[in-house]
Design a protein around this motif. Structure first.
Motif, PDB file in Angstrom:
ATOM      1  N   ILE A  75       0.811  -1.209   0.000  1.00  0.00           N
ATOM      2  CA  ILE A  75       0.000   0.000   0.000  1.00  0.00           C
ATOM      3  C   ILE A  75       0.851   1.268   0.000  1.00  0.00           C
ATOM      4  CG2 ILE A  75      -0.245   0.433   2.484  1.00  0.00           C
ATOM      5  CD1 ILE A  75      -3.227   0.820   2.024  1.00  0.00           C
ATOM      6  N   ILE A  76       2.148   1.131   0.333  1.00  0.00           N
ATOM      7  CA  ILE A  76       3.019   2.305   0.403  1.00  0.00           C
ATOM      8  C   ILE A  76       3.101   3.051  -0.926  1.00  0.00           C
ATOM      9  CG2 ILE A  76       5.457   2.992   0.575  1.00  0.00           C
ATOM     10  CD1 ILE A  76       5.718   1.192   2.975  1.00  0.00           C
ATOM     11  N   PRO A  77       3.400   2.381  -2.063  1.00  0.00           N
ATOM     12  CA  PRO A  77       3.505   3.148  -3.315  1.00  0.00           C
ATOM     13  C   PRO A  77       2.199   3.802  -3.724  1.00  0.00           C
ATOM     14  CG  PRO A  77       3.550   0.790  -3.753  1.00  0.00           C
ATOM     15  CD  PRO A  77       3.685   0.954  -2.275  1.00  0.00           C
ATOM     16  N   VAL A  78       1.075   3.195  -3.364  1.00  0.00           N
ATOM     17  CA  VAL A  78      -0.212   3.797  -3.700  1.00  0.00           C
ATOM     18  C   VAL A  78      -0.416   5.083  -2.907  1.00  0.00           C
ATOM     19  CG1 VAL A  78      -2.694   3.436  -3.779  1.00  0.00           C
ATOM     20  CG2 VAL A  78      -1.161   1.528  -4.218  1.00  0.00           C
TER      21      VAL A  78
ATOM     22  N   ILE B 251      12.661   3.644   7.455  1.00  0.00           N
ATOM     23  CA  ILE B 251      11.582   4.600   7.702  1.00  0.00           C
ATOM     24  C   ILE B 251      12.053   6.019   7.414  1.00  0.00           C
ATOM     25  CG2 ILE B 251      10.068   5.566   9.475  1.00  0.00           C
ATOM     26  CD1 ILE B 251      10.034   2.806  10.797  1.00  0.00           C
ATOM     27  N   SER B 252      13.267   6.343   7.840  1.00  0.00           N
ATOM     28  CA  SER B 252      13.806   7.686   7.613  1.00  0.00           C
ATOM     29  C   SER B 252      13.960   7.975   6.119  1.00  0.00           C
ATOM     30  CB  SER B 252      15.158   7.842   8.312  1.00  0.00           C
ATOM     31  OG  SER B 252      15.033   7.617   9.705  1.00  0.00           O
ATOM     32  N   ILE B 253      14.502   6.999   5.386  1.00  0.00           N
ATOM     33  CA  ILE B 253      14.693   7.181   3.947  1.00  0.00           C
ATOM     34  C   ILE B 253      13.351   7.271   3.233  1.00  0.00           C
ATOM     35  CG2 ILE B 253      15.628   6.114   1.859  1.00  0.00           C
ATOM     36  CD1 ILE B 253      17.827   4.925   3.603  1.00  0.00           C
ATOM     37  N   SER B 254      12.366   6.525   3.698  1.00  0.00           N
ATOM     38  CA  SER B 254      11.031   6.601   3.103  1.00  0.00           C
ATOM     39  C   SER B 254      10.442   7.995   3.278  1.00  0.00           C
ATOM     40  CB  SER B 254      10.118   5.547   3.729  1.00  0.00           C
ATOM     41  OG  SER B 254      10.603   4.244   3.487  1.00  0.00           O
ATOM     42  N   ILE B 255      10.643   8.579   4.452  1.00  0.00           N
ATOM     43  CA  ILE B 255      10.148   9.939   4.694  1.00  0.00           C
ATOM     44  C   ILE B 255      10.863  10.933   3.783  1.00  0.00           C
ATOM     45  CG2 ILE B 255      10.012  11.793   6.398  1.00  0.00           C
ATOM     46  CD1 ILE B 255       9.665   9.646   8.536  1.00  0.00           C
ATOM     47  N   VAL B 256      12.179  10.757   3.627  1.00  0.00           N
ATOM     48  CA  VAL B 256      12.943  11.630   2.731  1.00  0.00           C
ATOM     49  C   VAL B 256      12.440  11.502   1.298  1.00  0.00           C
ATOM     50  CG1 VAL B 256      15.226  12.028   1.718  1.00  0.00           C
ATOM     51  CG2 VAL B 256      15.010  11.647   4.177  1.00  0.00           C
ATOM     52  N   SER B 257      12.151  10.278   0.871  1.00  0.00           N
ATOM     53  CA  SER B 257      11.670  10.065  -0.495  1.00  0.00           C
ATOM     54  C   SER B 257      10.305  10.707  -0.711  1.00  0.00           C
ATOM     55  CB  SER B 257      11.601   8.569  -0.800  1.00  0.00           C
ATOM     56  OG  SER B 257      10.659   7.920   0.039  1.00  0.00           O
TER      57      SER B 257
END
Length: 423
Positions: free
Chosen positions: A194-197, A294-300
């Motif tokens: 569900i993340i990419p959506v 999680i940190s990199i996901s927030i940055v992205s």
């Protein structure tokens, strides 16, 4: 004037609009190509799983077990291979089934339930591949159950259909070297899917906000006055991008909170202690994803917001009104969602190539960050982030360039066409 002429007028306004036609063509071509890629990926998975071999660890070396496995192996076309241990089995095969020491005693006792253990190695984020592999483990387990019933029936000279032996399979998944139970893997893959959506929706909506806010100012004649102020035009670009990001973040937070509330509400009736279950799930996800992921996901996500905001501001500045802005930016939302889903369903490996694709399209970048962190692949992670930063800066540079040219006021001409609404 009656209703019918008004409807015809509105429909003609869209149909004659070059931006609307371009949007339809883009979606048709993009999703057509995407569909062929996904179909090819699914077909490849099906072909690979048809002939997959399964390792079998036998901890009950009885004659009965040998008969059962002989029947099961013959029925499966010789797909069962004996291995010494789970680790050695997973090094050769992607699925391993364990026959426990008490298998014979449970099989002979009609009141006992058969218990098997299955181990599945998954090195992809594709739900098609993972469901196919876990399905094979369940199929082999069911085949063993039927072989048990047939063996007992032959020894006792009775009809095999009269023997009902329930079976329980304790499934374990090894995902990129991390071992987790099947229910944990299900939770992990659901969140990962569900993340990419969510990311695509947030950055797609952000592009729509940015373009329509900019186009609205042009319609209200406030745009030229703003550009006439003694301030660098790049500051105007940055301000509009940040403004759209704030609006999109508020919408994204509300959407994500609603999804979490829906999931927690759906899980409440079956959970004996809802608060404790929620904490355990949160702990599991934190331990699985890790602080770095999680940190990199927030940055992205932040990069995606800036990236899409710059696209929206650019489009909004070259059109005449918010209707055309909406027609041009709506496909962007679907393109982002399509790319995010494509990375999941096509079953592409996480490597430098897919890292570059994720960096350019942003939406699947959190998945690449999570998986590459789990794999310890710092090269793919670094490449994807670098490409994302370069892509974002490039789009922002284009937005600043447009604002520093007459295009921002006169609109963009394509041949003899101009991206403005026809009246």
């Amino acid at each position: 004037m009656s209703l019918t002429p008004l409807i015809i007028r509105e429909v003609k306004a869209f149909v004659k609009n070059p931006a609307f036609i371009m949007s339809i063509v883009l979606l048709f071509v993009f999703y057509g190509a995407l569909g062929r890629l996904i179909s090819t990926g699914v077909q490849t998975v099906v072909e690979e799983t048809l002939n997959v071999q399964v390792g079998v660890v036998v901890e009950d070396n009885s004659e009965f077990v040998n008969k059962v496995l002989s029947i099961a192996n013959e029925t499966s076309g010789g797909r069962l291979k004996l291995v010494g241990s789970v680790d050695s089995g997973l090094s050769m095969y992607e699925i391993v089934v364990v026959i426990p020491p008490d298998f014979t005693s449970r099989a002979m006792n009609l009141n006992e339930t058969l218990v098997l253990e299955s181990y599945t190695k998954i090195n992809t984020v594709s739900p098609v591949v993972s469901s196919a592999k876990t399905g094979i483990a369940m199929t082999i387990s069911e085949l063993i159950r039927k072989s048990v019933a047939f063996t007992i029936a032959v020894e006792n000279n009775i009809d095999p259909s009269l023997i009902e032996k329930p079976i329980v399979v304790n499934s374990t998944v090894e995902l990129y070297g991390k071992t987790m139970r099947m229910e944990e893997y299900t939770a992990f893959s659901s969140i990962l899917g569900i993340i990419p959506v969510i990311v695509a929706i947030i950055i797609g909506v952000n592009a729509m906000y940015a373009s329509q806010f900019t186009a609205t100012e042009k319609v209200e004649k406030a745009f030229e006055m703003l550009l006439a102020q003694p301030i660098p035009r790049r500051n105007v670009v940055f301000a509009k991008i940040i403004g759209s990001i704030v609006a999109s973040l508020l919408m994204g937070i509300a959407y994500f909170a609603g999804i979490l509330f829906m999931l927690s509400s759906a899980a409440t009736p079956s959970a004996p202690a809802p608060s404790e279950t929620s904490i355990n799930l949160a702990d599991f996800l934190y331990q699985t994803f890790g602080f770095e992921s999680i940190s990199i996901s927030i940055v992205s996500i932040v990069l995606g917001l800036v990236y899409s905001g710059a696209i929206g501001v650019t489009l909004g500045s070259i059109v005449s009104d918010e209707r055309i802005a909406g027609a041009l930016t709506t496909p962007i939302l679907f393109v982002f969602i399509g790319v995010g889903y494509a990375l999941l369903f096509i079953g592409l490996p996480i490597n430098v190539v897919t890292g570059v694709i994720a960096g350019v399209t942003i939406a699947p970048l959190p998945i690449v960050a999570v998986v590459s962190t789990m794999m310890g692949d710092t090269t793919t992670l670094a490449v994807s982030l670098l490409v994302a930063v370069v892509s974002t800066l490039s789009v922002m540079s284009i937005a600043v360039y447009v604002f520093n040219r007459d295009i921002v006021v006169l609109g963009l001409r394509i041949g003899r066409l101009k991206i403005r609404e026809r009246t």
